[in-house]
Write a protein that holds these residues in place. Sequence first.
Motif, PDB file in Angstrom:
ATOM      1  N   LEU A 191       7.910-141.128  51.193  1.00 34.81           N
ATOM      2  CA  LEU A 191       9.345-140.884  51.286  1.00 34.81           C
ATOM      3  C   LEU A 191      10.069-142.072  51.914  1.00 34.81           C
ATOM      4  O   LEU A 191      11.200-142.386  51.533  1.00 34.81           O
ATOM      5  CB  LEU A 191       9.602-139.608  52.094  1.00 34.81           C
ATOM      6  N   VAL A 192       9.419-142.736  52.852  1.00 31.73           N
ATOM      7  CA  VAL A 192       9.983-143.968  53.417  1.00 31.73           C
ATOM      8  C   VAL A 192      10.143-145.012  52.316  1.00 31.73           C
ATOM      9  O   VAL A 192      11.196-145.651  52.184  1.00 31.73           O
ATOM     10  CB  VAL A 192       9.085-144.522  54.550  1.00 31.73           C
ATOM     11  N   GLU A 193       9.104-145.188  51.518  1.00 39.47           N
ATOM     12  CA  GLU A 193       9.149-146.189  50.453  1.00 39.47           C
ATOM     13  C   GLU A 193      10.249-145.877  49.443  1.00 39.47           C
ATOM     14  O   GLU A 193      10.977-146.785  49.010  1.00 39.47           O
ATOM     15  CB  GLU A 193       7.791-146.253  49.752  1.00 39.47           C
ATOM     16  N   LEU A 194      10.374-144.621  49.087  1.00 39.72           N
ATOM     17  CA  LEU A 194      11.398-144.237  48.109  1.00 39.72           C
ATOM     18  C   LEU A 194      12.798-144.435  48.670  1.00 39.72           C
ATOM     19  O   LEU A 194      13.700-144.918  47.967  1.00 39.72           O
ATOM     20  CB  LEU A 194      11.193-142.774  47.696  1.00 39.72           C
ATOM     21  N   ALA A 195      12.990-144.062  49.933  1.00 34.21           N
ATOM     22  CA  ALA A 195      14.306-144.245  50.556  1.00 34.21           C
ATOM     23  C   ALA A 195      14.633-145.723  50.705  1.00 34.21           C
ATOM     24  O   ALA A 195      15.775-146.144  50.504  1.00 34.21           O
ATOM     25  CB  ALA A 195      14.331-143.553  51.919  1.00 34.21           C
ATOM     26  N   ARG A 196      13.628-146.516  51.042  1.00 31.77           N
ATOM     27  CA  ARG A 196      13.842-147.958  51.181  1.00 31.77           C
ATOM     28  C   ARG A 196      14.210-148.574  49.835  1.00 31.77           C
ATOM     29  O   ARG A 196      15.106-149.426  49.751  1.00 31.77           O
ATOM     30  CB  ARG A 196      12.586-148.611  51.746  1.00 31.77           C
ATOM     31  N   ASN A 197      13.535-148.132  48.781  1.00 24.81           N
ATOM     32  CA  ASN A 197      13.863-148.632  47.444  1.00 24.81           C
ATOM     33  C   ASN A 197      15.282-148.282  47.035  1.00 24.81           C
ATOM     34  O   ASN A 197      15.907-148.989  46.237  1.00 24.81           O
ATOM     35  CB  ASN A 197      12.882-148.049  46.413  1.00 24.81           C
ATOM     36  N   ASP A 198      15.783-147.190  47.596  1.00 20.64           N
ATOM     37  CA  ASP A 198      17.135-146.727  47.286  1.00 20.64           C
ATOM     38  C   ASP A 198      18.174-147.283  48.263  1.00 20.64           C
ATOM     39  O   ASP A 198      19.340-146.888  48.213  1.00 20.64           O
ATOM     40  CB  ASP A 198      17.166-145.190  47.327  1.00 20.64           C
TER      41      ASP A 198
END
Length: 333
Positions: free
Chosen positions: A115-122
């Motif tokens: 979820l960190v990675e996805l939020a960072r990508n966004d």
Amino acid sequence: DAAALLINNERWAQAITVLQQFRAEFPGHEFSDDVTRKLAVAYEAAGNEALAAEEYERIAVQASIDTDAQREALWRAADLYGAARQAADEARVNREIVARFPYPVDESIEARNRLVELARNDDNWAETRRWLTEIVAADAAAGSARTARTRTLAAKASLELAAPLRDAFATVALTAPLKDSLKLKKQRMETALAAYGEAAAYEIAEVTTAATFEIAELYYRLSQDLMNSERPANLNADEIEHDAQRLHAMGAADQIGMQRYTHHRAAVPAFFEQLIELAFQQFRILPRRVPINVVGIVIIHFERVRHRDQFTRFDFDRLRLIVLEEVRRIGEA
């Protein structure tokens, strides 16, 4: 039976048609759960990750299977949504994993990390910070369930959470009257130092190295900001020179204070390089140095520090920083 035969023969498209037709005609049939499981297999084998993920989500709420199988189905759904590049659905399923299955701890932390990675990508810092904070908290509460992997993820999360605190410190300009702006800058610096100290305390080599470097940079930045700070407008030339010397001394003192944070050998030399540079700037000499010699885990030697024909050595204790008096005599020579 027809669908099972088609699946065994890897005739995926035909199997999917038969299963979809059965579901449409008999929505509440006792074999509905089995139809869902077969559709999940068929869609995945046919390369339709998104539809397969939807079926695995249905499997995850089936009362006919145990919680371990439900959890595994959710993980499969999340992976398939990722493969299908449906980030919103992947995030939604990972949030469900965290909410429904806090144990095993290592798996729930992995879901948070994704979820960190996805939020960072966004470019969504609020969500990134939320899940970084949860990783740190979940690892801290894990007790005996903590693993090397969860500690590493928590250490990296702690390091990333410290960055905005460092940036908040950097944004404070030292303006006249210095007393007021310096107070705020030092408050923010202490907050950032504490955050990086917590990251270093995990004793994960790459994190401790990075955190120690950032700590050194905080002290170095403060010393440079002090030297470049706004002076009162009514100072004469002598007072300006005196004020500059005082500020430089303050900066060097703050640099020396940093030594209590140097917990990792790999990061220590880079810090002392900066410290020695500042010390010699204060004494207005330009030494020629050879590489640092790290002796055991307690003492670090800077050897063959030369000025003209003079020689000295700096001893640095991990618990106490000792700058030998020869340094001052070199500076006064």
